[in-house]
Design a protein around this motif. Structure first.
Motif, short mmCIF file in Angstrom:
data_model
loop_
_atom_site.label_atom_id
_atom_site.label_comp_id
_atom_site.label_asym_id
_atom_site.label_seq_id
_atom_site.Cartn_x
_atom_site.Cartn_y
_atom_site.Cartn_z
N MET A 1 0.84 -1.18 0.00
CA MET A 1 0.00 0.00 0.00
C MET A 1 0.88 1.25 0.00
SD MET A 1 -3.09 0.83 2.53
CE MET A 1 -2.96 2.33 3.43
N THR A 2 0.54 2.21 -0.82
CA THR A 2 1.31 3.44 -0.92
C THR A 2 0.67 4.52 -0.05
OG1 THR A 2 1.96 2.90 -3.19
CG2 THR A 2 2.17 5.19 -2.51
N GLU A 3 1.53 5.21 0.67
CA GLU A 3 1.10 6.33 1.50
C GLU A 3 1.77 7.60 0.98
OE1 GLU A 3 1.84 5.62 5.62
OE2 GLU A 3 0.61 3.82 5.65
N ARG A 4 1.18 8.73 1.34
CA ARG A 4 1.77 10.02 0.99
C ARG A 4 1.97 10.83 2.25
NH1 ARG A 4 -1.83 10.74 -4.34
NH2 ARG A 4 -0.39 9.65 -5.69
N THR A 5 3.15 11.39 2.37
CA THR A 5 3.50 12.21 3.52
C THR A 5 3.97 13.56 3.03
OG1 THR A 5 4.12 10.27 4.83
CG2 THR A 5 5.01 12.39 5.54
N ILE A 6 3.53 14.59 3.71
CA ILE A 6 3.95 15.95 3.36
C ILE A 6 4.58 16.59 4.59
CG2 ILE A 6 3.21 18.22 2.56
CD1 ILE A 6 0.70 16.75 1.44
N PHE A 7 5.76 17.13 4.41
CA PHE A 7 6.43 17.87 5.46
C PHE A 7 6.62 19.32 5.03
CE2 PHE A 7 8.34 13.59 6.18
CZ PHE A 7 7.95 13.41 7.50
N VAL A 8 6.42 20.24 5.94
CA VAL A 8 6.93 21.60 5.74
C VAL A 8 8.40 21.51 6.13
CG1 VAL A 8 6.85 23.98 6.55
CG2 VAL A 8 4.72 22.69 6.25
N VAL A 9 9.27 22.01 5.28
CA VAL A 9 10.71 21.93 5.53
C VAL A 9 11.23 23.33 5.86
CG1 VAL A 9 12.96 21.28 4.58
CG2 VAL A 9 10.91 20.01 3.92
N LEU A 10 11.85 23.44 7.01
CA LEU A 10 12.36 24.72 7.49
C LEU A 10 13.86 24.81 7.21
CD1 LEU A 10 10.57 24.59 10.95
CD2 LEU A 10 9.76 25.69 8.85
N GLY A 11 14.28 25.94 6.66
CA GLY A 11 15.71 26.18 6.48
C GLY A 11 16.24 26.02 5.07
N MET A 12 15.41 25.66 4.11
CA MET A 12 15.89 25.58 2.73
C MET A 12 16.09 27.00 2.20
SD MET A 12 13.94 22.54 0.66
CE MET A 12 12.31 23.28 0.79
N GLN B 1 16.78 8.06 -1.84
CA GLN B 1 17.65 6.93 -1.49
C GLN B 1 17.09 6.07 -0.36
OE1 GLN B 1 21.49 8.63 -0.65
NE2 GLN B 1 21.91 9.04 -2.79
N ILE B 2 16.03 6.52 0.28
CA ILE B 2 15.46 5.77 1.39
C ILE B 2 14.66 4.59 0.86
CG2 ILE B 2 13.83 5.88 3.33
CD1 ILE B 2 14.53 8.87 3.55
N GLU B 3 14.92 3.43 1.43
CA GLU B 3 14.20 2.23 1.01
C GLU B 3 12.71 2.40 1.28
OE1 GLU B 3 14.09 -2.51 2.01
OE2 GLU B 3 15.92 -1.39 2.41
N GLY B 4 11.91 2.13 0.27
CA GLY B 4 10.46 2.24 0.40
C GLY B 4 9.89 3.52 -0.19
N VAL B 5 10.75 4.48 -0.52
CA VAL B 5 10.27 5.72 -1.15
C VAL B 5 10.07 5.45 -2.63
CG1 VAL B 5 10.88 8.09 -1.78
CG2 VAL B 5 11.29 7.27 0.55
N ARG B 6 8.88 5.72 -3.10
CA ARG B 6 8.56 5.51 -4.51
C ARG B 6 8.77 6.78 -5.32
NH1 ARG B 6 4.03 1.15 -5.37
NH2 ARG B 6 4.60 -0.26 -3.71
N GLU B 7 8.42 7.92 -4.73
CA GLU B 7 8.53 9.20 -5.42
C GLU B 7 8.69 10.30 -4.38
OE1 GLU B 7 5.89 11.93 -8.46
OE2 GLU B 7 5.25 9.91 -8.01
N ALA B 8 9.50 11.29 -4.71
CA ALA B 8 9.67 12.43 -3.81
C ALA B 8 9.72 13.70 -4.65
CB ALA B 8 10.94 12.29 -2.98
N HIS C 1 5.36 6.78 -0.53
CA HIS C 1 6.19 5.71 0.00
C HIS C 1 5.35 4.52 0.42
CE1 HIS C 1 5.00 6.78 4.18
NE2 HIS C 1 4.95 8.00 3.68
N GLU C 2 6.01 3.39 0.56
CA GLU C 2 5.35 2.19 1.03
C GLU C 2 5.00 2.37 2.51
OE1 GLU C 2 7.94 -1.10 0.20
OE2 GLU C 2 8.11 -0.53 -1.91
N ALA C 3 3.96 1.68 2.94
CA ALA C 3 3.53 1.78 4.34
C ALA C 3 4.63 1.35 5.30
CB ALA C 3 2.28 0.94 4.56
N SER C 4 5.51 0.47 4.86
CA SER C 4 6.60 0.00 5.72
C SER C 4 7.67 1.06 5.97
CB SER C 4 7.25 -1.23 5.10
OG SER C 4 7.81 -0.92 3.83
N CYS C 5 7.64 2.13 5.21
CA CYS C 5 8.60 3.24 5.37
C CYS C 5 7.98 4.25 6.34
CB CYS C 5 8.89 3.88 4.02
SG CYS C 5 10.06 5.23 4.08
N ALA C 6 8.49 4.30 7.55
CA ALA C 6 7.90 5.12 8.60
C ALA C 6 8.13 6.62 8.36
CB ALA C 6 8.49 4.74 9.96
#
Length: 83
Positions: free
Chosen positions: A1-12, A27-34, A47-52
């Motif tokens: 199962m694919t999940e989607r996570t969104i982060f606000v990134v501070l400092g870019m 490069q993280i195992e389980g990431v399908r697209e970033a 990412h895959e559900a197994s990727c926390a």
């Protein structure tokens, strides 16, 4: 199962920051697209559900950036439509 996570990134500050985070996340195992948006200060990860989410957040934090988790799926889809 694919999940989607969104982060606000501070400092870019520039495209070098964006490119670094893209490489790190992909490069993280389980990431399908970033995708990382400098203008919106967001990282959107499919990412895959197994990727926390903690693993994803740590990858960003360990490179000197701050992260805030957002549960807004709408923001992810808006970014996909804009690109």
């Amino acid at each position: 199962m694919t999940e989607r996570t969104i982060f606000v990134v501070l400092g870019m500050r520039d495209n070098r920051c964006r490119e670094l985070l893209l490489r790190v996340l992909r490069q993280i195992e389980g990431v399908r697209e970033a995708a990382v948006s400098l203008a919106q200060a967001r990282a959107m990860i499919s990412h895959e559900a197994s990727c926390a989410q903690a693993t994803l957040a740590w990858a960003i934090l360990s490179h000197g950036y701050g992260v805030v988790l957002t549960n807004s799926r709408e923001a992810f889809f808006q970014e996909e439509v804009a690109t």
